[in-house]
Design an enzyme around this catalytic site. Structure first.
Site, PDB file in Angstrom:
ATOM      1  N   GLY A  45     -50.871  85.716  58.617  1.00  0.00           N
ATOM      2  CA  GLY A  45     -52.226  85.500  58.114  1.00  0.00           C
ATOM      3  C   GLY A  45     -52.224  85.218  56.631  1.00  0.00           C
TER       4      GLY A  45
ATOM      5  CE1 TYR B 216     -48.009  70.045  64.027  1.00  0.00           C
ATOM      6  CE2 TYR B 216     -48.253  72.201  63.005  1.00  0.00           C
ATOM      7  CZ  TYR B 216     -47.513  71.065  63.225  1.00  0.00           C
ATOM      8  OH  TYR B 216     -46.268  70.940  62.666  1.00  0.00           O
TER       9      TYR B 216
END
Ligand code: SF4
Length: 455
Positions: free
Chosen positions: A99, A240
């Site tokens: 993250g 993606y």
């Protein structure tokens, strides 16, 4: 953006961690590491792919291990920034995460004022130190809740507390921006960034819910929902980032990509559909099927080249494009519908369009399975500042295609089949407040530094 794994309960947890990291290598190619606990903590991490860093590793025994592969969006020193991180106080505590922490600067200053030693610029080390601080005088649930109140941004984290049996703690930020899946078997539990890792070990997976904490100590498993916000799962994981055979939040990545292709508009008369390998293949297939057009492979990628988007620098990304080759027979004299997963900076698209023209294409129509990316990402994907985004600069024409068609926002949401998504880079609706100017400045500065180091 990165990938994480955690295993508790199997005697060969470090070996399982190693194999698990291989299954998520696509999430980060910069550095990797494994921390094991077997009454003692062992940590090995370095710059490179999993197969390189662990090629001569004397695999440890142990029932508890966590691991990490890194794709950098923050920090400039890949060796110092490699995860997992470890501190000794108030307990032996190891942690890695996937993250991006958006109040990084404030938290870093706060920790330095309290004389916490930070040896890297990686936000994983910051998260570890905040968690360590909160564990003083609090139980693990309370500490994790305090972390969620203090740390803003995206974080799917896994941690080891080196107590008697060894405790595995798993938590996900209240918005659930990055993926995290969990599974438990007869005598062991596993957590990973993507379901493909659990598939590999024939373990059923479920998503760790946003704001949830799972604590595993021996046979004892405790789960608690600490915070509930609107779920804002990153749409780009489907477009993606994630492996095509993964399932996120119950939605298959492969099916989503097929649907993305089906939802793309056909505005021009074309002869053949060609994908930009590898991610765009299912979208190209879906598009070809939907419009009754032939699908062909016209671009071949050297399979030993890494993923271009997650390469840390523009220079490396451009080198990766040069590892593409064309199959002229499928291109020459034809009107091509070229399908790509997304268009970010436009540099790679420009080169690919030019390769196809040089191979004799009559027309090149570029279609992006992702809508226009016009805002930066602050949650772990390296979508740079607005001025580096080609759609934001209004310079799509410089790609040199005869036409460029984008997915619509509605088409994207329908393809994923979920409403609760983060689409901030498309519509500017950021789920977590962030001082954007400060963040962009920090990132630009780091980029300049890393370019300087490379020269
Ligand atoms: S801003 Fe875009 S790339 Fe970043 S988390 Fe949100 S959807 Fe994903």
């Amino acid at each position: 953006m990165c990938g994480i794994v955690g295993i508790l309960g199997e005697d060969n947890a470090p070996q399982i961690a190693l194999e698990s990291l291989m299954s998520i290598q696509h999430r980060g190619q910069d550095s990797c590491g494994i921390l094991c606990y077997n009454n003692n903590v062992t940590l090995k991490k370095d710059v490179g792919l999993v197969s390189e860093v662990f090629s001569h590793w004397n695999v440890q025994d142990g029932r508890l291990a966590i691991g990490h592969v890194r794709y950098p969006t923050i920090g400039t020193d890949p060796s110092r920034d490699a995860q997992p991180f470890y501190v000794n106080y108030p307990y032996g505590l190891g942690l890695c995460h996937n993250g991006n922490i958006v109040n990084y600067c404030e938290l870093r200053e706060e920790l330095l004022e309290k004389r916490r030693r930070l040896q890297s610029k990686c936000d994983g080390e910051l998260l570890l130190n905040v968690f360590a601080e909160e564990l003083i005088g609090n139980d693990v649930f309370q500490a994790a809740e305090n972390v969620m109140n203090r740390v803003l941004g995206s974080y799917s984290a896994v941690s080891v507390i080196a107590d008697k049996k060894g405790t595995l703690t798993i938590f996900r930020d209240p918005f659930g921006i990055r993926p995290l899946v969990y599974g438990s078997g007869k005598s062991w539990v596993m957590v990973a960034s993507e379901s493909v890792t659990l598939d590999k070990f024939r373990m059923m997976s479920e998503d760790v819910t946003p704001g949830e904490v799972i604590i595993v100590n021996g046979d004892d498993i405790q789960r608690k929902q600490l915070r509930t916000e609107r779920h804002a799962h990153c749409m780009f994981e489907w477009v993606y980032f994630s492996r095509v055979d993964s399932v996120l939040e119950g939605s298959s990545v492969y099916k989503t990509r097929l649907n993305l292709g089906k939802n793309l508009r056909l505005d021009h008369d074309v002869d053949v559909v060609i994908p930009v390998p590898d991610t765009a293949r299912p979208a190209a297939l879906g598009f070809a099927e939907e419009h009754g057009l032939p699908y062909r492979e016209g671009l071949i990628k050297n399979r030993y080249a890494g993923r271009s988007f997650i390469m840390g620098t523009q220079k490396k990304r451009e080198e990766a494009v040069s590892k593409l080759n064309v199959i002229k027979s499928e291109i020459k004299g034809k009107k091509i519908a070229l399908i790509d997963d997304s268009i970010v900076r436009g540099t790679t698209s420009r080169k690919i369009v030019s390769m196809i023209r040089n191979a004799g294409a009559k027309e090149v129509h570029l279609l992006s399975s992702c809508p226009r990316i016009v805002f930066p990402c602050f949650y772990g994907i390296d979508f740079p500042s607005k001025k580096e985004l080609i759609a934001s600069r209004g310079e799509i024409h410089t790609i040199g295609a005869d036409s460029v068609t984008y997915q619509t926002l509605d088409g994207l949401q329908k393809a994923i089949g979920l409403q609760d998504l983060c689409m901030a880079c498309l519509n500017g609706d950021y789920p977590v407040e962030c001082c954007t100017a400060q963040f962009e400045m920090m990132r630009e500065k780091e980029r300049e530094e890393s370019i300087w180091q490379e020269c």
